[in-house]
Design an enzyme around this catalytic site. Structure first.
Site, PDB file in Angstrom:
ATOM      1  N   CYS A 109      -7.738 -13.955 -15.234  1.00  0.00           N
ATOM      2  CA  CYS A 109      -6.718 -13.602 -14.238  1.00  0.00           C
ATOM      3  C   CYS A 109      -5.398 -14.236 -14.683  1.00  0.00           C
ATOM      4  CB  CYS A 109      -7.114 -14.045 -12.845  1.00  0.00           C
ATOM      5  SG  CYS A 109      -8.778 -13.510 -12.349  1.00  0.00           S
ATOM      6  N   ASP A 136     -10.939  -5.639 -15.947  1.00  0.00           N
ATOM      7  CA  ASP A 136     -11.437  -6.275 -14.735  1.00  0.00           C
ATOM      8  C   ASP A 136     -12.467  -7.321 -15.154  1.00  0.00           C
ATOM      9  OD1 ASP A 136     -12.673  -6.995 -12.365  1.00  0.00           O
ATOM     10  OD2 ASP A 136     -12.777  -4.961 -11.579  1.00  0.00           O
ATOM     11  N   ALA A 140      -2.249 -13.139 -15.893  1.00  0.00           N
ATOM     12  CA  ALA A 140      -0.856 -12.751 -15.679  1.00  0.00           C
ATOM     13  C   ALA A 140      -0.268 -13.531 -14.491  1.00  0.00           C
ATOM     14  CB  ALA A 140      -0.767 -11.253 -15.416  1.00  0.00           C
ATOM     15  N   ASP A 171      -6.645  -9.921 -17.673  1.00  0.00           N
ATOM     16  CA  ASP A 171      -6.138  -9.614 -16.335  1.00  0.00           C
ATOM     17  C   ASP A 171      -6.328  -8.126 -16.075  1.00  0.00           C
ATOM     18  OD1 ASP A 171      -4.147 -11.282 -14.262  1.00  0.00           O
ATOM     19  OD2 ASP A 171      -3.999  -9.096 -14.087  1.00  0.00           O
ATOM     20  N   CYS A 204      -3.781 -21.291  -5.965  1.00  0.00           N
ATOM     21  CA  CYS A 204      -2.544 -21.755  -5.316  1.00  0.00           C
ATOM     22  C   CYS A 204      -2.660 -21.485  -3.821  1.00  0.00           C
ATOM     23  CB  CYS A 204      -1.318 -21.072  -5.917  1.00  0.00           C
ATOM     24  SG  CYS A 204      -1.340 -19.263  -5.875  1.00  0.00           S
ATOM     25  N   ASP A 219      -7.710 -19.230 -12.853  1.00  0.00           N
ATOM     26  CA  ASP A 219      -6.738 -19.357 -11.772  1.00  0.00           C
ATOM     27  C   ASP A 219      -6.933 -18.113 -10.910  1.00  0.00           C
ATOM     28  OD1 ASP A 219      -4.649 -19.832 -10.092  1.00  0.00           O
ATOM     29  OD2 ASP A 219      -3.082 -19.798 -11.610  1.00  0.00           O
ATOM     30  N   GLY A 233       1.210 -15.347 -16.951  1.00  0.00           N
ATOM     31  CA  GLY A 233       1.004 -15.903 -18.273  1.00  0.00           C
ATOM     32  C   GLY A 233       1.432 -17.318 -18.554  1.00  0.00           C
ATOM     33  N   GLY A 234       1.913 -18.057 -17.566  1.00  0.00           N
ATOM     34  CA  GLY A 234       2.350 -19.420 -17.852  1.00  0.00           C
ATOM     35  C   GLY A 234       1.250 -20.282 -18.441  1.00  0.00           C
ATOM     36  N   LYS A 235       0.040 -20.143 -17.925  1.00  0.00           N
ATOM     37  CA  LYS A 235      -1.067 -20.965 -18.410  1.00  0.00           C
ATOM     38  C   LYS A 235      -1.530 -20.506 -19.793  1.00  0.00           C
ATOM     39  CE  LYS A 235      -2.354 -21.814 -13.623  1.00  0.00           C
ATOM     40  NZ  LYS A 235      -1.212 -21.000 -13.113  1.00  0.00           N
TER      41      LYS A 235
END
Length: 434
Positions: A250, A297, A252, A271, A366, A313, A254-256
């Site tokens: 998951c 998926d 996007a 993603d 989050c 995440d 994409g920071g991680k």
């Protein structure tokens, strides 16, 4: 057909926008945004393109977004002001109430002169109670109306969080919603551009209070950093450094993925959303980092062989990012939280089987909802004796953030508040038995 007037078959919104005076189209777009969030339950960002479809200028789109966000940030307090100046409460979805919210948010929060704030919303109630809107707004301005320094949270949200975390958390959340948060950047290398400024709360991080538009900041074009709240940067930090094979599930926007690639991992970024993965690919190109991007998926995909690390995440209610996305306070329901928790459980059940013996899984959301955090890990550990918590250590964290007694992280409103706060997150690191 002389003497016969043909009906104008253009959509009403387009006819209205073409007849609007200066400034009105942006307010009309703000009204559409609020309708999308409050009546249809859409995310503010997802509704923007459609709501602002008639705005050609980027600054007009930004204004529409800012107005809607500020209304959502202070909705209970704005409604209390409106109700104090009307003989009978207006219906919650009445266009007059929405127009007054928009006018008051501009005058009381965005610094718009009152005459401009009201003149640009009156066209939104053409054919409706213009005199009522004008009269209520004028009454409040003559009274010297103000908003409380600490906003009021929606009661249903406050009660849910009070039950889970107590009154101090609710009070901290109310303080946190008062203004947009500072901008956090994650650095590709530990060294920041010399003229970037800001403060570092942990190596590889910069926090900026006042700043230029993101693309104009030093180092953007060179790919020296990316925007990422400090809380959102912790899951990848807890994976540690490569080399090895890692899956960012998951992934996007994409920071991680960028963090893992910069730390030396061979990353597969998975993603379901191709449009969001396009943003990830753009950021990979800008930063010069590499990852395999997979549009699938996760419930139907599996890696060809076990991997060393998985970062999940998981999709969630996103209530932890309410400081930047105040729409979540008004559109997230217990039913949505329950649905998200079901999906998280299914994703976790798949992800754990992709790890090699001795491998690391980091699970994060989050979210400020225990059903999307603590309950997920308790359930997994009860069903999988081959997994255990790998406790987060103090030296892995910024000053002011500490692990819970169980060894995981629960970041709540009030965490590092003196330094500008952080998003709400749950993060747990688990190790598979060797």
């Amino acid at each position: 057909m002389t003497g016969v007037q043909l009906a104008d078959r253009r959509p009403r919104s387009r006819r209205a926008s073409q007849q609007d005076g200066p400034g009105v189209p942006a307010r009309r777009a703000a009204l559409r945004l609020l309708d999308a969030v409050l009546r249809r339950g859409q995310a503010l960002e997802a509704a923007l393109d459609t709501a602002a479809r008639e705005l050609d200028q980027a600054n007009d789109r930004a204004l529409a977004h800012a107005i809607a966000a500020e209304v959502l940030r202070r909705l209970p307090d704005l409604d209390a002001l409106i109700d104090s100046a009307t003989a009978r409460p207006l219906p919650g979805d009445a266009k007059a109430r929405v127009a007054l919210r928009i006018a008051l948010a501009q005058a009381l929060m965005l610094g718009t002169p009152p005459h401009a704030a009201i003149s640009t919303v009156l066209p939104l109630v053409d054919g409706g109670p213009r005199k009522l809107v004008h009269g209520v707004f004028g009454t409040l301005m003559r009274r010297g109306a103000t908003l409380p320094a600490v906003p009021t949270l929606p009661e249903a949200v406050a009660e849910r969080w009070r039950t889970a975390w107590g009154g101090d958390m609710v009070a901290a959340a109310a303080r946190a919603i008062a203004a947009p948060p500072p901008l956090d950047l994650t650095l590709k290398n530990d060294d920041a551009p010399a003229d970037l400024g800001g403060v570092a709360l942990i190596p590889g991080h910069r926090r900026l209070a006042d700043h230029a538009p993101v693309p104009q900041l030093p180092g953007y074009a060179e790919g020296a950093w990316w925007v990422q709240d400090i809380a959102a940067s912790l899951p990848a930090r807890l994976i540690g450094a490569g080399p090895g094979r890692a899956i960012d599930l998951c992934a996007a926007p994409g920071g991680k993925t960028l963090q893992l690639a910069a730390a030396g991992w061979q990353v597969a970024a998975v993603d379901i959303s191709e449009s969001r993965l396009a943003r990830l690919s753009d950021n990979l190109a800008r930063t010069g980092l590499a990852a395999e991007v997979i549009a699938r998926d996760a419930l139907d995909w599996a890696p060809p062989a076990p991997v060393d690390a998985v970062l999940l995440d998981a999709p969630c209610s996103a209530t932890g990012i309410f400081r930047r996305h105040p729409d979540v306070l008004h559109r997230v329901s217990p039913a949505l939280i329950e649905d998200a928790a079901v999906l998280q459980e299914r994703l976790l059940a798949r992800a754990v089987d992709w790890l090699r013996p001795g491998g690391t899984l980091v699970y994060a959301t989050c979210s400020l909802e225990p059903a999307e955090g603590e309950a997920q890990i308790d359930r997994l550990l009860a069903s999988r004796s081959d997994f255990a918590i790998d406790p987060v250590r103090a030296e892995e964290l910024p000053v002011g953030i500490s692990a819970a007694p169980q060894g995981w992280l629960r970041l709540l409103p009030g965490t590092i508040e003196a330094d500008g706060g952080c998003d709400g997150f749950f993060i747990a690191r688990l190790r598979r038995a060797a």
